[in-house]
Design an enzyme around this catalytic site. Structure first.
Site, PDB file in Angstrom:
ATOM      1  N   SER A 241    -100.045 109.650  50.727  1.00 22.38           N
ATOM      2  CA  SER A 241     -99.360 108.818  49.710  1.00 22.38           C
ATOM      3  C   SER A 241     -99.169 107.392  50.218  1.00 22.38           C
ATOM      4  CB  SER A 241     -98.017 109.437  49.310  1.00 22.38           C
ATOM      5  OG  SER A 241     -97.217 109.702  50.438  1.00 22.38           O
ATOM      6  N   HIS A 271    -100.236 117.955  50.391  1.00 28.03           N
ATOM      7  CA  HIS A 271     -99.287 116.882  50.730  1.00 28.03           C
ATOM      8  C   HIS A 271     -97.936 117.228  50.069  1.00 28.03           C
ATOM      9  CE1 HIS A 271     -97.916 113.036  51.988  1.00 28.03           C
ATOM     10  NE2 HIS A 271     -98.467 112.261  51.086  1.00 28.03           N
ATOM     11  N   HIS A 318     -99.527 120.483  60.192  1.00 27.79           N
ATOM     12  CA  HIS A 318     -99.441 119.040  59.971  1.00 27.79           C
ATOM     13  C   HIS A 318    -100.624 118.364  60.634  1.00 27.79           C
ATOM     14  CE1 HIS A 318     -97.789 114.979  59.660  1.00 27.79           C
ATOM     15  NE2 HIS A 318     -97.039 115.482  58.685  1.00 27.79           N
ATOM     16  N   ARG A 327     -87.663 116.534  60.070  1.00 25.91           N
ATOM     17  CA  ARG A 327     -87.124 116.530  58.703  1.00 25.91           C
ATOM     18  C   ARG A 327     -86.788 117.956  58.269  1.00 25.91           C
ATOM     19  NH1 ARG A 327     -92.091 113.508  56.026  1.00 25.91           N
ATOM     20  NH2 ARG A 327     -93.073 115.192  57.214  1.00 25.91           N
ATOM     21  N   ASP A 373     -91.751 120.187  54.063  1.00 23.21           N
ATOM     22  CA  ASP A 373     -91.705 120.893  52.778  1.00 23.21           C
ATOM     23  C   ASP A 373     -91.273 122.351  52.905  1.00 23.21           C
ATOM     24  OD1 ASP A 373     -92.604 118.608  51.397  1.00 23.21           O
ATOM     25  OD2 ASP A 373     -94.635 118.999  52.096  1.00 23.21           O
TER      26      ASP A 373
END
Ligand code: HAX
Length: 438
Positions: A241, A271, A318, A327, A373
Site C-alpha cells: 500500500s 496484505h 511476513h 503490532r 493482522d
C-alpha cells in the site's frame, strides 16, 4: 475452454516449472543490481526507495521516526488522561520528526475537525453501490470522488512552481485525513447498520470521533481506536500500500487518486485484507470443530487441513519481519489489559502457540510468526464490529497517516517519477546462455 484461454493455459503450464527450476539453479546470479531470485521474487530486500517516516527492522520490527511502539505508548500525548497514544501525535511525529506537545495535538484534533466536511457527491457515489459491495471498493471510489476538491490539481493547472508541490499536497493531505473517518463510518453504517451519516463532535479527537461515527459506544473502544490507528499507520515504504501510494504519487496524480491507489493495494488478502481473512478462518475453524474453545490439538489439525488444501494461514508470515510483529504484541497487550476473557481472543492466543511450529515444519516459510493482522479482528469482533469485510477499511483509515506524511516528503524532496527497468524471461534465458551474468 475457448481457444485463446486454452493456448494461454498450455503456455502457462509449461513455463511455470521452467521458470521455477531456472530460479532454483541460478538464484544467486547477478542481474544488473540484483540477484536473479530478487528479479522474480517481488524485489525482496532491494534498496531502491526513500521513505523518511519509518523503518522496518526484520528482528526489531517497526520504528516510527526511531521510536518503537512501547516508546510511542509511553511518550506520545494521550487523550484526557487515557493510556493509548493519539494518532494526531503520531502524524506530527511522522511529518516533522518530533514528539508534539499536548497543545500541538489539541490544535491538530481541532484542525482535522474543521476540515472534516465531506462533499455531498461523495455520499451519492457510495449510495450508488449495492450495499453488499465490498467496503474497500466503496472506500476507494469514495476517496477518488473527492479528486475535484484537490488543491494540488487546481494549483498545478494554474502553473504552480515545483518547489510549491509540497504545500498544495499538505493541504490535500490534511483534508483527506480529516475526511476519511466520516466516509468510512458512513460505509459501515450504510452497508451493515442503520444508514446514519454521523457527524463528528468538536470535543472529541480524531479516533474518538471515528469510534463515535461508527456507532460503537464506550471509552474502551475509543482507546483501542487510538492504539489501532497509531500502530497501523506506517510500515516503511516497501509494503504494497505504501509503495503503490509512492508510485502513483510520483506521477503527480492528485492526493485523492494517489491514496485510493494505495487502498486498492491494501485490499489484497496477502496484505491488509488478511485482517478479514484471519477472522473468517478462525470462525470457520470453530464452526467446523463445533466448539468456541478449541484445544491446541484441534487447532493443530485444522491448521494442517488448511495447509494441505494449498492455502496460507492468514495473519502469519511476513516479507520482511523475522520475529512476532510488535503490532501483534501491542494488540495482545491491549486485549490482556482490557478483554482477556473473550473466547475468540483466547483462541487467537492459542493459534499463536500452534501455528509457528507448523509453519516452521514446512521448511520454506521464512517467517512463521504472526503479523499485525493476526490479532486485530478478534478485538474488533469483541467490540461488536462483526462484519469483517469492513476491517480493511479501518486499516486504511490508519494507513493514511503514514503514506500521506510520506507523500508530503516525496513532494518536498522533489523525487522523480518512479520508473524501474523490466526484462523478459526470454532475455534472462539468453543472458544465461551467453554466460553474461556475474
Ligand atoms: N501460510 C502458509 N504458507 C506460507 C505462509 C503462511 N502464512 N507464509 C508464507 N508461506 C509460504 C509462501 O506461500 C511461499 O510458498 P511457495 O514457495 O510455495 O510459493 C513460501 O512460504 C515462502 O514464502 P515467504 O518467503 O516466507 O513469504 P513471502 O515474503 O513470499 O510472503 C506473505 C509474505 C505475507 C505474503 C506470506 O507470509 C503470506 O501469504 N502470509 C499470509 C497472508 C498474510 O497474513 N498477509 C498479511 C501480511 C502482513 C500485511 O501486509 N498486513 O497488512
Amino acid at each position: 475452454m475457448d481457444t485463446l484461454k486454452e493456448k494461454f493455459s498450455l503456455l502457462a503450464k509449461a513455463m511455470r516449472p521452467e521458470v521455477k527450476s531456472m530460479i532454483k539453479e541460478h538464484r544467486e546470479k547477478q542481474v544488473g543490481d540484483v540477484k536473479l531470485w530478487q528479479l522474480y521474487g517481488g524485489a525482496r530486500g532491494v534498496k531502491c526507495l526513500v521513505w523518511e517516516t519509518s523503518e522496518l527492522d526484520p528482528n526489531k520490527g517497526i520504528r516510527f521516526r526511531g521510536y518503537s511502539i512501547p516508546e510511542l505508548r509511553e511518550r506520545l500525548p494521550k487523550f484526557q488522561g487515557g493510556d493509548e497514544p493519539m494518532p494526531e501525535a503520531l502524524f506530527w511525529l511522522l511529518l516533522v520528526g518530533e514528539i508534539p506537545t499536548e497543545e500541538e495535538v489539541k490544535w491538530l484534533s481541532a484542525e482535522w475537525y474543521k476540515r472534516s466536511e465531506v462533499p455531498a457527491h461523495t455520499f451519492k457515489v457510495i449510495d450508488a453501490f449495492p450495499k453488499d459491495t465490498h467496503p474497500m471498493a466503496q472506500f476507494s471510489a469514495a476517496i477518488s470522488s473527492m479528486k475535484n476538491d484537490s488543491v494540488f490539481d487546481r494549483r498545478y493547472s494554474e502553473g504552480m512552481h515545483k518547489t510549491e508541490y509540497w504545500d498544495a499536497t499538505y493541504e490535500d493531505v490534511m483534508n483527506l485525513i480529516a475526511r476519511i473517518p466520516k466516509v468510512a463510518a458512513y460505509i459501515y453504517r450504510r452497508s451493515f447498520k442503520d444508514g446514519v451519516m454521523a457527524e463528528p463532535d468538536p470535543n472529541l479527537d480524531w479516533s474518538g470521533n471515528f469510534a463515535r461515527m461508527l456507532g460503537i459506544e464506550g471509552d474502551k473502544f475509543k482507546e483501542f481506536m487510538r492504539l489501532y490507528l497509531t500502530i497501523h499507520s506506517d510500515h516503511e515504504g516497501g509494503n504494497a500500500s505504501a509503495h503503490t501510494t509512492h508510485l502513483v504519487g510520483s506521477t503527480l496524480s492528485d492526493t485523492y487518486l494517489t491514496f485510493a491507489a494505495g487502498m486498492n493495494a491494501l485490499a489484497g488478502p496477502l496484505h491488509g485484507a488478511a485482517t478479514q481473512e484471519v477472522i473468517r478462518w478462525v470462525l470457520e475453524m470453530v464452526e467446523s470443530l463445533g466448539t468456541r474453545t478449541p484445544s491446541k490439538d484441534q487447532i493443530k489439525s485444522y491448521v494442517q487441513q488448511t495447509l494441505d488444501s494449498g492455502r496460507v494461514i492468514p495473519g502469519y508470515g511476513h516479507a520482511v519481519l523475522r520475529q512476532p510483529d510488535p503490532r501483534f504484541i501491542a494488540q495482545k497487550g491491549f486485549a490482556e489489559r482490557n478483554l482477556g476473557e473473550d473466547d475468540l481472543i483466547q483462541t487467537v492466543w492459542k493459534i499463536f502457540e500452534v501455528v509457528p511450529p507448523a509453519l516452521q515444519a514446512l521448511g520454506k516459510v521464512k517467517n512463521p510468526w504472526p503479523n499485525v493482522d493476526a490479532h486485530s479482528g478478534a478485538i474488533l469482533y469483541n467490540f461488536g464490529i462483526k462484519e469483517f469485510n469492513f476491517y480493511t477499511v479501518m486499516f486504511g483509515v490508519s494507513r493514511a497517516l503514514g503514506v500521506m506524511a510520506a507523500l508530503c516528503w516525496t513532494r518536498a524532496l522533489g523525487l522523480p517519477l518512479e520508473r524501474p527497468k523490466s526484462v523478459t524471461t526470454k532475455w534472462v534465458k539468453q543472458q544465461l546462455e551467453d554466460n553474461a551474468f556475474g
